[in-house]
Motif scaffolding. Sequence first.
Motif, PDB file in Angstrom:
ATOM      1  N   ARG A  88      30.142  31.100   2.891  1.00  0.00           N
ATOM      2  CA  ARG A  88      30.347  32.392   3.551  1.00  0.00           C
ATOM      3  C   ARG A  88      31.506  33.160   2.917  1.00  0.00           C
ATOM      4  O   ARG A  88      31.416  34.377   2.708  1.00  0.00           O
ATOM      5  CB  ARG A  88      30.603  32.174   5.047  1.00  0.00           C
ATOM      6  CG  ARG A  88      29.363  31.789   5.842  1.00  0.00           C
ATOM      7  CD  ARG A  88      29.626  31.882   7.331  1.00  0.00           C
ATOM      8  NE  ARG A  88      30.689  30.971   7.753  1.00  0.00           N
ATOM      9  CZ  ARG A  88      30.478  29.741   8.184  1.00  0.00           C
ATOM     10  NH1 ARG A  88      29.244  29.259   8.245  1.00  0.00           N
ATOM     11  NH2 ARG A  88      31.488  28.978   8.570  1.00  0.00           N
ATOM     12  N   TRP A 143      30.407  34.505  -0.424  1.00  0.00           N
ATOM     13  CA  TRP A 143      29.494  35.645  -0.261  1.00  0.00           C
ATOM     14  C   TRP A 143      30.266  36.914   0.059  1.00  0.00           C
ATOM     15  O   TRP A 143      29.963  37.992  -0.481  1.00  0.00           O
ATOM     16  CB  TRP A 143      28.497  35.337   0.842  1.00  0.00           C
ATOM     17  CG  TRP A 143      27.531  36.458   1.079  1.00  0.00           C
ATOM     18  CD1 TRP A 143      26.420  36.769   0.366  1.00  0.00           C
ATOM     19  CD2 TRP A 143      27.620  37.450   2.118  1.00  0.00           C
ATOM     20  NE1 TRP A 143      25.796  37.874   0.880  1.00  0.00           N
ATOM     21  CE2 TRP A 143      26.515  38.317   1.955  1.00  0.00           C
ATOM     22  CE3 TRP A 143      28.515  37.673   3.149  1.00  0.00           C
ATOM     23  CZ2 TRP A 143      26.295  39.391   2.797  1.00  0.00           C
ATOM     24  CZ3 TRP A 143      28.301  38.754   3.997  1.00  0.00           C
ATOM     25  CH2 TRP A 143      27.198  39.598   3.815  1.00  0.00           C
ATOM     26  N   ARG A 144      31.278  36.825   0.923  1.00  0.00           N
ATOM     27  CA  ARG A 144      32.087  38.008   1.245  1.00  0.00           C
ATOM     28  C   ARG A 144      32.832  38.506   0.000  1.00  0.00           C
ATOM     29  O   ARG A 144      32.887  39.720  -0.251  1.00  0.00           O
ATOM     30  CB  ARG A 144      33.074  37.685   2.366  1.00  0.00           C
ATOM     31  CG  ARG A 144      32.435  37.541   3.738  1.00  0.00           C
ATOM     32  CD  ARG A 144      33.494  37.542   4.820  1.00  0.00           C
ATOM     33  NE  ARG A 144      34.401  36.415   4.682  1.00  0.00           N
ATOM     34  CZ  ARG A 144      34.239  35.254   5.285  1.00  0.00           C
ATOM     35  NH1 ARG A 144      33.188  35.061   6.072  1.00  0.00           N
ATOM     36  NH2 ARG A 144      35.105  34.268   5.119  1.00  0.00           N
ATOM     37  N   ASP A 145      33.386  37.581  -0.771  1.00  0.00           N
ATOM     38  CA  ASP A 145      34.091  37.983  -1.991  1.00  0.00           C
ATOM     39  C   ASP A 145      33.142  38.649  -2.985  1.00  0.00           C
ATOM     40  O   ASP A 145      33.498  39.643  -3.640  1.00  0.00           O
ATOM     41  CB  ASP A 145      34.752  36.767  -2.642  1.00  0.00           C
ATOM     42  CG  ASP A 145      35.881  36.208  -1.788  1.00  0.00           C
ATOM     43  OD1 ASP A 145      36.367  36.932  -0.893  1.00  0.00           O
ATOM     44  OD2 ASP A 145      36.255  35.035  -1.989  1.00  0.00           O
ATOM     45  N   GLU A 181      30.379  40.305  -2.269  1.00  0.00           N
ATOM     46  CA  GLU A 181      29.997  41.621  -1.769  1.00  0.00           C
ATOM     47  C   GLU A 181      31.107  42.646  -2.006  1.00  0.00           C
ATOM     48  O   GLU A 181      30.845  43.777  -2.421  1.00  0.00           O
ATOM     49  CB  GLU A 181      29.672  41.525  -0.274  1.00  0.00           C
ATOM     50  CG  GLU A 181      28.316  40.913   0.015  1.00  0.00           C
ATOM     51  CD  GLU A 181      27.183  41.784  -0.497  1.00  0.00           C
ATOM     52  OE1 GLU A 181      27.195  43.002  -0.226  1.00  0.00           O
ATOM     53  OE2 GLU A 181      26.295  41.252  -1.184  1.00  0.00           O
TER      54      GLU A 181
END
Length: 252
Positions: free
Chosen positions: A196, A199-201, A203
């Motif tokens: 998770r 994935w944030r990094d 995006e």
Amino acid sequence: MNTVLSRFLIEVPTATVIWSLLLVLALTGLAVLVARPERDQPTDVTAAGPPPDAPPPVADLRRYAEEVAVAASGAAQTARRRRAAWLAAQDTLDRAWQAYDEADTVARRFAGAGALPRPRTPRTPAEYADRERWLHQEAVAAHWRGELSVERLRDVFAHRDGWDPRRHPVEHEVMLARAVREDRRTAYRAAAGWERAAWRDAELAAEAARSLAVEAYAATQRLLPTLVPSPRPATSAARPTAAARWRPARVN
């Protein structure tokens, strides 16, 4: 006396005319200055500076376009690295889930083991020593296979958390299967958290790369009219020259 009088009569009108002309010229100059006060203001554009709404120089536009293009290229590389890291974290998460699923399947096989009677073996010091030796060997083997954590292995050798070496090997096998399942569940949850975060990094990096790419294209478009000269009609003395070509920086 007649001579003095004649000179006075001749020179006074002449002086009056001269003073009248000077007065008229002075009044005319004053009227011109009052009607056009901008003559007193500086007419040199370079000395007074460009007007507030004047476009920036071409050198500044080119420098800004180059800086934004470099920043956009670096952001694109960062976005690719973050995406690769996210894909790697996703693969790790898939493997962790598969390992947990296999451990859960093995542990479920011993669900009804508690209802079975324990095998009867002689309770001698040699038997207890064999049980302890078997437990330690199985725990070390599970640890080397990556199934048992170091903390759990320490508990086994320290006889903590229910790891009693005097128990039967069947009971130890059930406990080892459940311990492996718990450790793999913990590893799966940790992998899910890493995935998770990755994935944030990824995006955020992709959004930054997109914004800088748009700004780099806009900077190039602002610079393009200054690089391409306006077309001039062809004459017999001179032919129109080819317009300068400007290619925007390529951002992968």
